[in-house]
Design a protein around this motif. Sequence first.
Motif, PDB file in Angstrom:
ATOM      1  N   ASN A  29       0.833  -1.198   0.000  1.00 13.03           N
ATOM      2  CA  ASN A  29       0.000   0.000   0.000  1.00 13.03           C
ATOM      3  C   ASN A  29       0.871   1.253   0.000  1.00 13.03           C
ATOM      4  N   GLU A  30       0.331   2.328  -0.565  1.00 10.20           N
ATOM      5  CA  GLU A  30       0.944   3.650  -0.465  1.00 10.20           C
ATOM      6  C   GLU A  30       0.225   4.397   0.651  1.00 10.20           C
ATOM      7  N   ILE A  31       0.928   4.700   1.726  1.00  7.00           N
ATOM      8  CA  ILE A  31       0.350   5.433   2.853  1.00  7.00           C
ATOM      9  C   ILE A  31       1.163   6.705   3.006  1.00  7.00           C
ATOM     10  N   ILE A  32       0.624   7.805   2.523  1.00  8.36           N
ATOM     11  CA  ILE A  32       1.418   9.021   2.376  1.00  8.36           C
ATOM     12  C   ILE A  32       0.649  10.238   2.888  1.00  8.36           C
ATOM     13  N   TYR A  33       1.400  11.185   3.428  1.00  5.10           N
ATOM     14  CA  TYR A  33       0.869  12.477   3.878  1.00  5.10           C
ATOM     15  C   TYR A  33      -0.253  12.316   4.908  1.00  5.10           C
ATOM     16  N   CYS A  34      -0.113  11.364   5.807  1.00 11.27           N
ATOM     17  CA  CYS A  34      -1.095  11.154   6.874  1.00 11.27           C
ATOM     18  C   CYS A  34      -0.506  11.604   8.208  1.00 11.27           C
ATOM     19  N   GLY A  35      -1.393  11.925   9.147  1.00 10.81           N
ATOM     20  CA  GLY A  35      -0.900  12.231  10.482  1.00 10.81           C
ATOM     21  C   GLY A  35      -0.136  11.049  11.056  1.00 10.81           C
ATOM     22  N   ILE A  36      -0.747   9.870  10.978  1.00  9.67           N
ATOM     23  CA  ILE A  36      -0.127   8.609  11.384  1.00  9.67           C
ATOM     24  C   ILE A  36      -0.348   7.612  10.251  1.00  9.67           C
ATOM     25  N   GLY A  37       0.715   6.955   9.813  1.00  8.05           N
ATOM     26  CA  GLY A  37       0.564   5.965   8.752  1.00  8.05           C
ATOM     27  C   GLY A  37      -0.257   4.774   9.210  1.00  8.05           C
ATOM     28  N   ILE A  38       0.252   4.065  10.203  1.00  5.87           N
ATOM     29  CA  ILE A  38      -0.477   2.966  10.852  1.00  5.87           C
ATOM     30  C   ILE A  38      -0.488   3.229  12.344  1.00  5.87           C
TER      31      ILE A  38
ATOM     32  N   ASN B  57       4.630  11.135   6.345  1.00  7.19           N
ATOM     33  CA  ASN B  57       3.633  11.124   7.412  1.00  7.19           C
ATOM     34  C   ASN B  57       4.210  11.790   8.656  1.00  7.19           C
ATOM     35  N   GLY B  58       3.322  12.206   9.552  1.00 11.19           N
ATOM     36  CA  GLY B  58       3.817  12.706  10.832  1.00 11.19           C
ATOM     37  C   GLY B  58       4.561  11.614  11.581  1.00 11.19           C
ATOM     38  N   ILE B  59       3.924  10.459  11.707  1.00  7.84           N
ATOM     39  CA  ILE B  59       4.533   9.262  12.298  1.00  7.84           C
ATOM     40  C   ILE B  59       4.267   8.110  11.334  1.00  7.84           C
ATOM     41  N   GLY B  60       5.303   7.408  10.941  1.00  2.00           N
ATOM     42  CA  GLY B  60       5.105   6.294  10.026  1.00  2.00           C
ATOM     43  C   GLY B  60       4.216   5.220  10.637  1.00  2.00           C
ATOM     44  N   ILE B  61       4.633   4.687  11.784  1.00  2.00           N
ATOM     45  CA  ILE B  61       3.853   3.690  12.521  1.00  2.00           C
ATOM     46  C   ILE B  61       3.906   4.039  14.000  1.00  2.00           C
ATOM     47  N   LEU B  62       2.749   4.036  14.641  1.00  2.00           N
ATOM     48  CA  LEU B  62       2.668   4.318  16.070  1.00  2.00           C
ATOM     49  C   LEU B  62       2.004   3.141  16.779  1.00  2.00           C
ATOM     50  N   PHE B  63       2.759   2.502  17.686  1.00  2.00           N
ATOM     51  CA  PHE B  63       2.213   1.442  18.514  1.00  2.00           C
ATOM     52  C   PHE B  63       1.867   2.038  19.873  1.00  2.00           C
ATOM     53  N   ASN B  64       0.584   2.020  20.217  1.00  2.00           N
ATOM     54  CA  ASN B  64       0.192   2.532  21.530  1.00  2.00           C
ATOM     55  C   ASN B  64       0.496   1.544  22.645  1.00  2.00           C
ATOM     56  N   SER B  65       0.782   0.318  22.286  1.00  2.00           N
ATOM     57  CA  SER B  65       1.198  -0.689  23.256  1.00  2.00           C
ATOM     58  C   SER B  65       2.063  -1.691  22.525  1.00  2.00           C
TER      59      SER B  65
ATOM     60  N   LEU C  10       8.146  -6.413   7.101  1.00  4.27           N
ATOM     61  CA  LEU C  10       9.123  -6.934   6.165  1.00  4.27           C
ATOM     62  C   LEU C  10       9.073  -6.141   4.860  1.00  4.27           C
ATOM     63  N   GLY C  11      10.208  -5.643   4.419  1.00  7.35           N
ATOM     64  CA  GLY C  11      10.318  -5.045   3.097  1.00  7.35           C
ATOM     65  C   GLY C  11       9.543  -3.765   2.888  1.00  7.35           C
ATOM     66  N   ASN C  12       9.293  -2.991   3.934  1.00  8.39           N
ATOM     67  CA  ASN C  12       8.585  -1.722   3.808  1.00  8.39           C
ATOM     68  C   ASN C  12       9.571  -0.587   3.525  1.00  8.39           C
ATOM     69  N   THR C  13       9.053   0.512   3.015  1.00 10.12           N
ATOM     70  CA  THR C  13       9.853   1.693   2.737  1.00 10.12           C
ATOM     71  C   THR C  13       9.418   2.825   3.653  1.00 10.12           C
ATOM     72  N   PHE C  14      10.374   3.409   4.373  1.00 11.90           N
ATOM     73  CA  PHE C  14      10.114   4.534   5.261  1.00 11.90           C
ATOM     74  C   PHE C  14      10.930   5.727   4.762  1.00 11.90           C
ATOM     75  N   GLU C  15      10.234   6.757   4.297  1.00 11.11           N
ATOM     76  CA  GLU C  15      10.952   7.922   3.786  1.00 11.11           C
ATOM     77  C   GLU C  15      10.164   9.198   4.053  1.00 11.11           C
ATOM     78  N   GLY C  16      10.871  10.214   4.477  1.00 11.96           N
ATOM     79  CA  GLY C  16      10.283  11.532   4.632  1.00 11.96           C
ATOM     80  C   GLY C  16       9.325  11.685   5.787  1.00 11.96           C
ATOM     81  N   ASN C  17       9.242  10.713   6.689  1.00  7.75           N
ATOM     82  CA  ASN C  17       8.354  10.827   7.849  1.00  7.75           C
ATOM     83  C   ASN C  17       9.023  11.684   8.921  1.00  7.75           C
ATOM     84  N   LEU C  18       8.257  12.513   9.607  1.00 10.85           N
ATOM     85  CA  LEU C  18       8.844  13.277  10.709  1.00 10.85           C
ATOM     86  C   LEU C  18       9.380  12.338  11.778  1.00 10.85           C
ATOM     87  N   THR C  19       8.626  11.297  12.070  1.00 11.82           N
ATOM     88  CA  THR C  19       9.064  10.235  12.981  1.00 11.82           C
ATOM     89  C   THR C  19       8.773   8.905  12.301  1.00 11.82           C
ATOM     90  N   GLN C  20       9.784   8.057  12.204  1.00 15.43           N
ATOM     91  CA  GLN C  20       9.573   6.797  11.493  1.00 15.43           C
ATOM     92  C   GLN C  20       8.643   5.869  12.275  1.00 15.43           C
TER      93      GLN C  20
END
Length: 454
Positions: free
Chosen positions: A296-305, A328-336, A344-354
Motif C-alpha cells: 500500500n501507499e500510505i502518504i501524507y497522513c498524520g499517522i501511517g499505521i 507522514n507525521g509518524i510512520g507507525i505508532l504502537f500505543n502498546s 518486512l520489506g517496507n519503505t520509510f521515507e520523509g516521515n517526521l518520525t519513522q
Amino acid sequence: MRTLSKLGKATLATALMLAFSVGNTQQERGSNADLSTAPRVGIDRPKQTFMLHERDKRVHGLKPFQELVDNAPAGSVLKPPPGIYAGPVVIDKPLTIDGGDQVTIDSGDKGTVMILNASNSVLRGLHLTGSGDSHDTDDSCLDVRGNHNVIENIKADNCLFGLDFKQSNHNLIRGNEIRSKAFELGVRGDGLRLWYSNDNIVEKNRIIDSRDMVAWYSHRNIFRDNLGRRSRYSIHFMFANDNSVERNQFYDNAVGVYFMYTEGGTVRNNVISHATGATGMGIGFKEASGTLIENNEIIYCGIGIGSDLSPFQPDSSIEIRGNRFAYNGIGILFNSETGGNNLLGNTFEGNLTQVGYGGHGDNNNSPKNVWIGNFWDDYQGFDRDGDGVGDRTHELHAYADQIWMEMPVARFFRSSPVMELLDFLERLAPFSTPDLILRDEKPLFNKPQRLAQS
C-alpha cells in the motif's frame, strides 16, 4: 393446595427448560456463528409514513414510482420512461429496474427513498434523492434486505444514509456514486453500510462527502477499486472478519481503513493519502488480529499505521510488508507493545518520525516486533559487498521524542526548536538510557521501486 403445588412445579420445570433452550441457542449463535441461513429478525424501527403535503413541494404533482412497481410482474424487467418520479418506493418481489441513467426518484426530504425487500433483483441506472434526516429510522436513499441482488450505477445524493444493507448476502454493489446531505461530518449518515451482511462485492463505487463506509458483524466481503474522498472513515470494520480491501483510493478522509475487534482481513495495493487532522490515520487497529497489510501507499497522513493492543489474540500476528510510508507525521505508532507485528520489506521515507511507541513494557531494550529488510531513508551505513543489504544493523532509539510519545499533549511542540535542541543534546550526551524502538538486522540499502500509483 396439592394441585397448586403440582402446577407450580410444572411451571418451574417449563421455565428452566426454556431458559436452558435459550441459553443453548445463544451459545450456538455466538460471535463465530454463521447467521447467513438464520431467519431475518425485524430489528428496524418501522418506517414512518408521510402524507404528500408533508413532503417538499417539488414532488407535488409527480407521478408516484410505486405505481410502476406494483404493475410490474415478479421477475420482469421494468424500464420506466425517462423523468422525475415521486417516492417512496417499496419493492417486495424480484424485479429488474433499469433507469438508463434518465430516471430520478425523489422522496421530498422525508423517509427513505427506496426499499428493496427481495432477492435476485437488479437496480440499475437510477438517481435516488431526497431522503429524510432521521437517524432513528435510518432514512436513506436505498435500503436493501435481500440476497443475490445487483445494485449498480445508482446515483444517491441529498440522503442521510446512502446504501444501507442489513442481513443481506452475496450482493454485487458496483459503480454507484454516493453523497450525503450537506451536514456536519459527525451527523451525516454512512455512505455505505453493511450490517450482518456477508460475501458481498463492493467495487468501483465513488463515496464522496459522506460520513463512513462501515461493515459491522459482516464477514468475507470484498472492497475493491473504490474511491473515497472527504469523509470520516473510508472503511470501518467492527466485529467483521476476513474482509478484503484491494486497489482502492482514499483521499482527504480522517481515517483510511480501521479494524476494530476483528480477525483476519487483507489490505492490499491501496493508496491512502492525506488522512490528516487530530485523528488522521491511514490504517488503524484496535484489538485486531491476523491481518495482512501489503503493498500500500500510505502518504501524507498524520499517522501511517496506528495500532492499539494488536494483534490481540494469543499466538496471532499482523503482517505489514512491502508498503510505502512516506511524508507522514509518524510512520507507525504502537500505543502498546504486545508483539506479533512482522514488518518486512517496507519503505520509510520523509516521515517526521519513522516509528513511535505510546508505551513500552518492562524490558524496553527488547522490542517484541520483527523488523527485517525494510528501507530507511535515515539509515547510516554502507553496502560494501553490493548485495543490496546494509552492512550494519539499523537501530532506532527514542531520545527526547519519548516526551511527546508518552505525553500526547506535548505533541503540539514536536519539531519545535526547543524539542529539536533537547533531542540534539540527548543524542550528544544522553543523561538517561534511550529506549530502543526497533532493530532491523537486514535493512535495504536501495529504495525499492514502487508499483502502486499515488
